[in-house]
Scaffold this motif. Sequence first.
Motif, PDB file in Angstrom:
ATOM      1  N   LEU A 102       1.141  -1.452   0.235  1.00 34.77           N
ATOM      2  CA  LEU A 102      -0.519   0.292  -0.011  1.00 34.77           C
ATOM      3  C   LEU A 102       0.669   1.217   0.217  1.00 34.77           C
ATOM      4  CD1 LEU A 102      -2.961  -0.814   2.448  1.00 34.77           C
ATOM      5  CD2 LEU A 102      -2.702  -0.755  -0.198  1.00 34.77           C
ATOM      6  N   ARG A 111      -1.124  -1.388  -5.962  1.00 33.07           N
ATOM      7  CA  ARG A 111      -1.723  -0.489  -4.180  1.00 33.07           C
ATOM      8  C   ARG A 111      -3.068  -1.436  -4.135  1.00 33.07           C
ATOM      9  NH1 ARG A 111      -1.066   5.546  -3.352  1.00 33.07           N
ATOM     10  NH2 ARG A 111      -1.411   4.772  -1.431  1.00 33.07           N
ATOM     11  N   VAL A 115      -4.878  -3.358  -1.609  1.00 31.08           N
ATOM     12  CA  VAL A 115      -5.706  -2.950  -1.394  1.00 31.08           C
ATOM     13  C   VAL A 115      -6.889  -3.253  -0.976  1.00 31.08           C
ATOM     14  CG1 VAL A 115      -6.784  -1.204  -2.199  1.00 31.08           C
ATOM     15  CG2 VAL A 115      -7.339  -0.968  -0.307  1.00 31.08           C
ATOM     16  N   TRP A 119      -9.329  -5.622   1.680  1.00 36.09           N
ATOM     17  CA  TRP A 119     -10.987  -5.630   1.627  1.00 36.09           C
ATOM     18  C   TRP A 119     -11.165  -7.067   1.839  1.00 36.09           C
ATOM     19  CZ3 TRP A 119     -14.269  -4.833  -2.623  1.00 36.09           C
ATOM     20  CH2 TRP A 119     -16.051  -4.569  -2.288  1.00 36.09           C
ATOM     21  N   THR A 142      -5.039   3.670   3.460  1.00 40.13           N
ATOM     22  CA  THR A 142      -6.475   3.687   2.636  1.00 40.13           C
ATOM     23  C   THR A 142      -6.922   4.229   2.019  1.00 40.13           C
ATOM     24  OG1 THR A 142      -6.235   1.430   3.915  1.00 40.13           O
ATOM     25  CG2 THR A 142      -7.973   1.801   3.323  1.00 40.13           C
ATOM     26  N   ALA A 157     -11.340   0.493  -0.868  1.00 38.93           N
ATOM     27  CA  ALA A 157     -10.484   0.951  -0.023  1.00 38.93           C
ATOM     28  C   ALA A 157     -12.275   1.541   0.988  1.00 38.93           C
ATOM     29  CB  ALA A 157      -9.864   2.643  -0.536  1.00 38.93           C
TER      30      ALA A 157
END
Length: 849
Positions: A102, A111, A115, A119, A142, A157
């Motif tokens: 990230l 990235r 994420v 998630w 995030t 995000a």
Amino acid sequence: MAATISTHFSFTPRRLRQTVLSSSRSEAVRFPSTGTRRRRRGRTLVSPKFDADSSFLARVSGDGGGAVDASTHQSASSNIEEKDGSNSSVGDGYVALFVRMLGLDQDPLDREQAVVALWKYSLGGKKQIDAIMQFQGCINLTVNLLTSDSTSACEAAAGLLRSISSVNIYRESVAGAGAMEEITGLLSRPSLTPEVKEQCLCTLWNLAVDENFRLKIANSEVLPLIIKSLDDEDIKVKEAAGGVLSTLALSESNHEIMVEYGVIPKLAKALLKPDAEGSKIIRKEAKSTLLELAKNDYYRILIIEEGVVPVPIVGAHAYKSYRPSLHSWPSLPDGTEIEKTSKGPSRFGASELLLGLNVNGENLNVEEVRMNAIVGRTHQQFLARIGAIEVEEERQSQPENSSGGRLTLLPCVDGVARLILILGLEDESAITRSAESIADASINEYMRISFKEAGAIKHLVKLLEWDNDAIKIASTHALERLSLSNGVCQIIEAEGALRPLINTLKQKEISDTLLDKTLDLLTRILDPTKEMRSKFYDGPVNGSKGTSESVSRSDAANGFTGVSSEDSISTTNSRVQMLDSAVISRLFEILKTSSLTLQRKAASILEFASITSNVDTVDPADIKSGLDAVFQLNVLEDTESDVEGEQPEQYALEVEEAGLTISAASRLLTKLLDSDHFCKSVDSSHFTDLLRKVLKSKIPVHCKDWVAACLVKLSSLSGFSKYFENPINVEVTLYETIPRLIEQLKASFSPEAQEVAAVELNRIISEGVVDSTRAVASGGGIFPLVNLLEEGTERASEAALSILYNLSMDSENHPAIIAAGAVPALRRIVLAQRPQWTRALQLLRTLPV
């Protein structure tokens, strides 16, 4: 970022790539965000092996839900870990890698994929979220991705922040990282996918659980965006927005700003949508929000204006006493019978069924309000027969708190019918709450007519005779609010409400609240000006037929029988007989011993009694003592009251209330002077002295008109000599006429009205009434007179100039005339050589300029 990763995760992406390629060099790994094979720059990225079922079973606050603690999903994640412990450990091992990916120095695509992986991993429950949160800076990175141009990255995000914020201990960290500010900017984008909106709104929903963040959300720029999301085409976005608003409404301090942004019409629209068009979740959240707002009296009115009626929840057990009438001839809800065209009712009730089926037909011309009353009654009676009323509310409530003061919201058609249905039950508490709700809902003419057509009047009049003060107070209050409509007031009187009200009034051992409500309704029914107002407000408008006339014609055409004109005349005559000497004596007793409000209402009822000459039977001493109590109020004597200096607003209210009461008593005394029996026994000089003091008091000017009229009538009975000036006329001019004309100059927006006031004021001063110029100056008349010099009509300007010239004869008025701006206005008149320029020049020479 390397410093934030534990030592046992000290590996690099290159070593990881070599390990993966050595085991399966030719196979591409499926990435969880898309499920497709992805290669970039000759290398393959790997993701932990997630159990697909665990992602959905343990999904935090999914499917429109929000504000759920992820600890509730710990059992689900533990079961998945037992099923495949190796896979779980492998997933936990890769968390550090994805957190490192990230970083701001990483490739944007890396990235994004990182994420997305985090998630999906966070959907496993609190254990997985704890594993992510052990790395500092994860939330900041995030939140930074919310500004990404990639829709997938923004969605992931926001989804990760949604999962983290569902845990109570991490909620403050999410807010502290600036999530709310970034979400506000993200929601402000014109082209945003519904998926991203849903995740953002659900994150706000979770944050709003904390009251501090709740206040911050409501007072930020994001609130209009949340309310706007209620109009989104995607149902998930609407549900999330409704959830945020329902949570924000839990804080009463947020209600004002929510209402200012127009949340009530949008939520009412969502609540009133049919089941086929709306969502059950959004209706639930809309109802929850509106119920919180309905705790405020003003906001409740706004809700009712949108077609939603608050209805008390009385408990399903209360409806067990409902007994529908079977095999009865069809009638309208207000009791109006329908003309029988057959020999007898059908054995199986087919006549009622056919009536309901043909209510929209061409053969039956029924107004919309009556049609709604029939539909609502049919619907609610059907639910009561099958025992389906309040079943859902009973399931949602606690067993020990099944009906304690709670409300639900129903569309106007069903809400009005439900309230009428509750009035027919046996539960006294339910009846009281229903009558109170009817009083609260009677906010406009449409609602009052709706209750009348639904049959509320007949039920409420019967309740006036119940041996229960709470029911009497509630039903009387409801009838008083309904009587604001002149047509409904006539129906209330025709249904026989006058007799039980008078019987209640005769009882001396009743509460002040019941006495107040009873006098309220009696004042409305016996208002002497009601018949005159009905000629103006109920007559034809622009050539069209009045409402009452059109209704009566349609009733006659369709066979509906209502209250005839003969019945109305007999009712009017009977009310005169009901006001016997005992009732009038009771009213004069109230006039002597009660509060200002009760005194004013008693005086209004006695005014009607004086017209019918029933006051002749009362002892003049009782009349004198009752009027003395009003004309000698303490508020009038305390000219230097401490309340006036310390609490000016409270003092102003007391003086206003006293003025209204004195005005009603003066109107009563004026009517009593028409009786020869009373004139022979009255001491006119005594009342003249009292009213002269009242005229000079600080009560409002509009309350002195009847005081002045009564004084003039008393002076005519005293027989002043025509050779001497009547002092009463002078006092009336100084303390009532001149202040009233000055008030008209200040407050009126009509040039014609200002002209009339100026001309009349000029006539009084020209006649040389003693101290008239001083009364104009002390009453604040100089400033509006100067304004008339240029803004008024030609005649008004000439009258104002003449008055100012007379005022200038007293040098004490010069500073006020100059301060009002008279000099520039006079110079312009002279330079323009207007018709009155010579008088303006004389006034300029008089002033010290």
